[in-house]
Design a protein around this motif. Structure first.
Motif, PDB file in Angstrom:
ATOM      1  N   LEU A  92      69.577 -10.312 -62.881  1.00 14.46           N
ATOM      2  CA  LEU A  92      69.551 -11.035 -61.930  1.00 14.46           C
ATOM      3  C   LEU A  92      70.689 -10.971 -60.757  1.00 14.46           C
ATOM      4  N   PHE A  93      70.720 -11.012 -59.842  1.00 13.74           N
ATOM      5  CA  PHE A  93      71.087 -10.846 -58.294  1.00 13.74           C
ATOM      6  C   PHE A  93      72.639 -11.565 -58.356  1.00 13.74           C
ATOM      7  N   VAL A 128      67.393 -18.477 -59.567  1.00 10.60           N
ATOM      8  CA  VAL A 128      65.627 -18.722 -59.707  1.00 10.60           C
ATOM      9  C   VAL A 128      64.893 -19.676 -59.239  1.00 10.60           C
ATOM     10  N   ALA A 129      64.913 -19.713 -58.016  1.00 14.16           N
ATOM     11  CA  ALA A 129      64.989 -20.567 -56.849  1.00 14.16           C
ATOM     12  C   ALA A 129      63.713 -19.526 -55.463  1.00 14.16           C
ATOM     13  N   PHE A 130      64.679 -18.257 -55.330  1.00 11.11           N
ATOM     14  CA  PHE A 130      64.413 -17.196 -54.323  1.00 11.11           C
ATOM     15  C   PHE A 130      62.898 -17.177 -55.053  1.00 11.11           C
ATOM     16  N   GLY A 135      55.437 -18.651 -52.484  1.00  9.07           N
ATOM     17  CA  GLY A 135      55.437 -19.736 -51.018  1.00  9.07           C
ATOM     18  C   GLY A 135      55.967 -20.985 -50.752  1.00  9.07           C
ATOM     19  N   ARG A 136      56.668 -20.959 -51.776  1.00 11.59           N
ATOM     20  CA  ARG A 136      57.042 -22.467 -52.252  1.00 11.59           C
ATOM     21  C   ARG A 136      58.465 -22.824 -51.106  1.00 11.59           C
ATOM     22  N   LEU A 191      57.890 -19.303 -62.269  1.00 15.09           N
ATOM     23  CA  LEU A 191      56.438 -18.609 -61.629  1.00 15.09           C
ATOM     24  C   LEU A 191      55.250 -19.092 -62.086  1.00 15.09           C
ATOM     25  N   ASN A 192      55.140 -20.005 -62.966  1.00 11.68           N
ATOM     26  CA  ASN A 192      54.230 -20.138 -63.486  1.00 11.68           C
ATOM     27  C   ASN A 192      53.628 -18.684 -64.390  1.00 11.68           C
TER      28      ASN A 192
END
Length: 261
Positions: A107-108, A117-119, A126-127, A172-173
């Protein structure tokens, strides 16, 4: 664990993973020697064997964190052949399909749990920040960690950090997930939290390749067991059958050592 996490994992069709004649050396050290494995879509393959047998290197070759010397790797309809130039587009396509969870969380440390989780979603898929954070919060909620969203990873326990790492990959699916000894750095009780998430993913039909020393997980959850030693596959088949009646003496010694701990 919420049943909704299973629903999330089913939104993307799981992909099969085929590894054919894969070899990898570091100088004179042959780490992988002509490895071939076929992982069916939606199945769980467990990799077991003594330390230094090449299990982790094999996982890192699948998503090209390591470059194999020979062989081919196919994930879904994407095939990469060793010795040929891999375009940036093909590499990105492969890594979009394969999520990886490491032993050491990765983890960062300077980012909040939410941004961890979002970055990657923003950079890889590209979200928008809003969309990525909304999905992150949804998944964190489903593994019981929404209240940790605005804290940094060092404020979370080891088991919580590993669940965050799984959620980061799942966001990330991916069409397949790789796990490199995800519980080995955790206390046994804490490791159960992580194994519970992995069991839910397996039940939801996620293709998984798991390097593990958790023999109960390998026996009860995996569909296929692969035993490695010295860069070779020495035995493979149904987990219960191999554990009850291993054919190879090397497998018997390894299982005896692990099960008697």
């Amino acid at each position: 664990m919420s049943q909704q996490l299973i629903t999330e994992s089913q939104q993307v069709t799981s992909a099969g993973v085929t590894i054919t004649n894969l070899s990898k050396s570091y100088g004179d050290n042959q780490v992988l020697d002509n490895i071939s494995i076929n992982v069916k879509p939606g199945s769980v393959t467990a990799l077991i064997g003594p330390s230094g047998s090449g299990k982790s290197t094999l996982l890192r070759c699948i998503n090209l964190l390591e470059t194999p010397d020979e062989g081919t790797i196919t994930v879904g309809t994407t095939t990469v052949e060793a010795g040929t130039r891999v375009s940036d587009r093909a590499l990105l396509d492969l890594r979009r399909q394969v999520g990886m969870v490491f032993q050491s969380f990765n983890l960062f440390p300077h980012m909040s749990v939410l941004r961890n989780v979002a970055f990657p979603q923003e950079k890889i898929l590209g979200r928008s920040r809003e969309e990525a954070e909304e999905r992150a919060l949804t998944l964190l909620d489903r593994v019981g960690l929404r209240e940790k969203a605005h804290q940094h990873p060092d404020r979370c326990s080891g088991g919580q950090q590993q669940r965050i790492a799984i959620v980061r990959a799942l966001a990330l699916n991916p069409r397949a997930m790789l796990f490199d000894e995800p519980t080995s750095a955790l206390d046994p009780e804490v490791g159960l939290e992580v194994l519970a998430v992995m069991r839910e993913l397996a039940a939801g039909g996620m293709t998984m390749i798991v390097v593990t020393h958790e023999m109960q997980f390998a026996r009860d959850v995996s569909d296929h067991l692969v035993v490695m030693a010295d860069g070779h596959i020495i035995e493979e088949g149904r987990p219960a059958e191999i554990m009850a009646n291993p054919v190879q003496e090397r497998t018997r010694r390894f299982l005896s050592a692990v099960l008697e701990r």
